[in-house]
Design an enzyme around this catalytic site. Structure first.
Site, PDB file in Angstrom:
ATOM      1  CE  LYS A 110      -4.263  -1.936   1.564  1.00  0.00           C
ATOM      2  NZ  LYS A 110      -5.135  -2.274   2.638  1.00  0.00           N
ATOM      3  CE  LYS A 195      -6.345  -8.566  -1.204  1.00  0.00           C
ATOM      4  NZ  LYS A 195      -6.158  -7.984   0.134  1.00  0.00           N
ATOM      5  CE  LYS A 198     -13.377  -4.394   1.759  1.00  0.00           C
ATOM      6  NZ  LYS A 198     -12.148  -4.143   2.517  1.00  0.00           N
TER       7      LYS A 198
END
Ligand code: TYM
Length: 331
Positions: A110, A195, A198
């Site tokens: 991130k 992955k 969202k």
């Protein structure tokens, strides 16, 4: 009694990955009489839009109830309404080292993504695992049902609990993560080596959202990226796209992905069945969500009562931790 605790972050609409990897298993513990708390973590570790967070928090709460969490028998609440999490997070920050936090894969990914977008990295992104450890340890949790991507955070939580207990005396239960047998890591349908997240940045074609219309689910699955082979074989390394579809199918209908593979002669037939299986799995959740969304006052009431209960459950242990480290506590 085994205490179970888990959570989600309202950083985007909840996905099939969230559902199969973690949330779907949460209601199961309730029927066995074990307590279960559920929280969604504040999501301000990266730039956020307050109105969107508010909307997504309510939607996540509504979905948790729609999935079958019975607020009479478990505690459904929002982390930001229970101060104990922040109080204990500070003690966890004082127990963890800077190096431990920097080794977290999610932090590295991130932080790199924020940097690539020309944004500064918030300090809370680095310390997030301390807050997550606090979420879990505050309730004397034994089991944490999560997807595979949370395994490293759970290992850190265990290390912190053990270290704290050794330094200051037995205070915390040392929890363990549990992962589903299949679909512990659902992959993006368009990028099957990543992955299913969202994130609504960029294309969402590979992400199935729990509240997607059936037609949208079918279309996304039919367009899933596979490979140039024509036979259906389960091989996660060499054929990740097909393996992901088989994992999702196995998670929806039961059975083992390797065995399901032999039932199919073409990718088209496999995709059709996966699409239908996902639509059927999500149908009751969507239906119940629509009913609950029409009654926001009910959802708010559940959250107020849940936060009250959570505060009572957490307070004694957090006060004890403050006393154990030598700080004057409220209790
Ligand atoms: P979050 O919101 O990223 O994810 C919620 C849950 O969904 C699982 N998950 C997946 N499982 C399989 N395949 C995927 N593609 C996939 N994507 C997500 C996650 O593993 C998780 O179980 N840090 C947590 C929220 C949290 C929490 C906690 C969890 C805050 N405090 C305490 C457990 C205990 C998170 O980022 O969730």
């Amino acid at each position: 009694m085994t205490r179970v605790f888990s959570g989600v972050k309202p950083t985007g609409h909840l996905t099939l990955g969230n559902y199969l990897g973690a949330m779907r298993r949460w209601p199961r513990w309730i029927s066995t009489g074990r307590t279960h708390c559920s929280v969604w973590s504040t999501c301000m570790t990266v730039e956020h839009d307050p109105a969107r967070v508010r909307r997504l928090s309510r939607q996540a709460a509504t979905l948790l109830l729609a999935m079958g969490l019975d607020p009479e028998r478990c505690t459904v609440f929002v982390q930001s309404q229970v101060d104990e999490h922040a109080r204990l997070a500070y003690l966890m920050e004082c127990t963890a080292s800077d190096g431990e936090m920097r080794r977290m894969i999610q932090y590295k990914e991130k932080a790199a993504s924020e940097a690539a977008r020309g944004r500064g990295v918030r300090l809370s992104l680095l310390t997030y695992p301390a807050l997550m450890a606090a979420d879990i340890l505050a309730y004397g949790t034994h089991e944490v049902p999560v997807g595979e991507d949370q395994a490293q955070h759970l290992e850190l939580t265990r290390d912190l609990a053990v270290r704290f207990n050794q330094r200051y005396g037995p205070t915390f239960v040392v929890p363990k993560a549990t992962h589903p047998e299949v679909a512990a890591r659902v992959m993006d349908l368009q990028r099957p080596t990543s992955k299913m997240g969202k994130s609504e940045r960029g294309s969402t074609a590979g992400i199935v959202y729990v509240l997607d219309e059936p037609e949208v689910v079918r279309r996304k699955v039919m367009r899933a990226v596979t490979d140039t082979h024509s036979d259906v074989v389960y091989d996660r390394e060499a054929r990740p796209g097909v393996a992901n579809l088989l994992d999702v199918l196995a998670a929806c209908v039961g059975g083992e992905p390797e065995r399901l593979a032999v039932e199919y002669g073409s990718y088209g037939a496999l995709k059709r069945d996966v699409g239908e299986a996902v639509v059927e799995l999500l149908r009751p959740v969507r239906g119940r969500h629509a009913e609950l969304a029409a009654d926001p006052a009910y959802v708010d009431g559940v959250l107020v009562a849940g936060a009250e209960r959570a505060r009572v459950m957490a307070r004694g242990r957090v006060d004890a931790a403050y006393r154990a480290v030598g700080l004057m506590s409220r209790g």
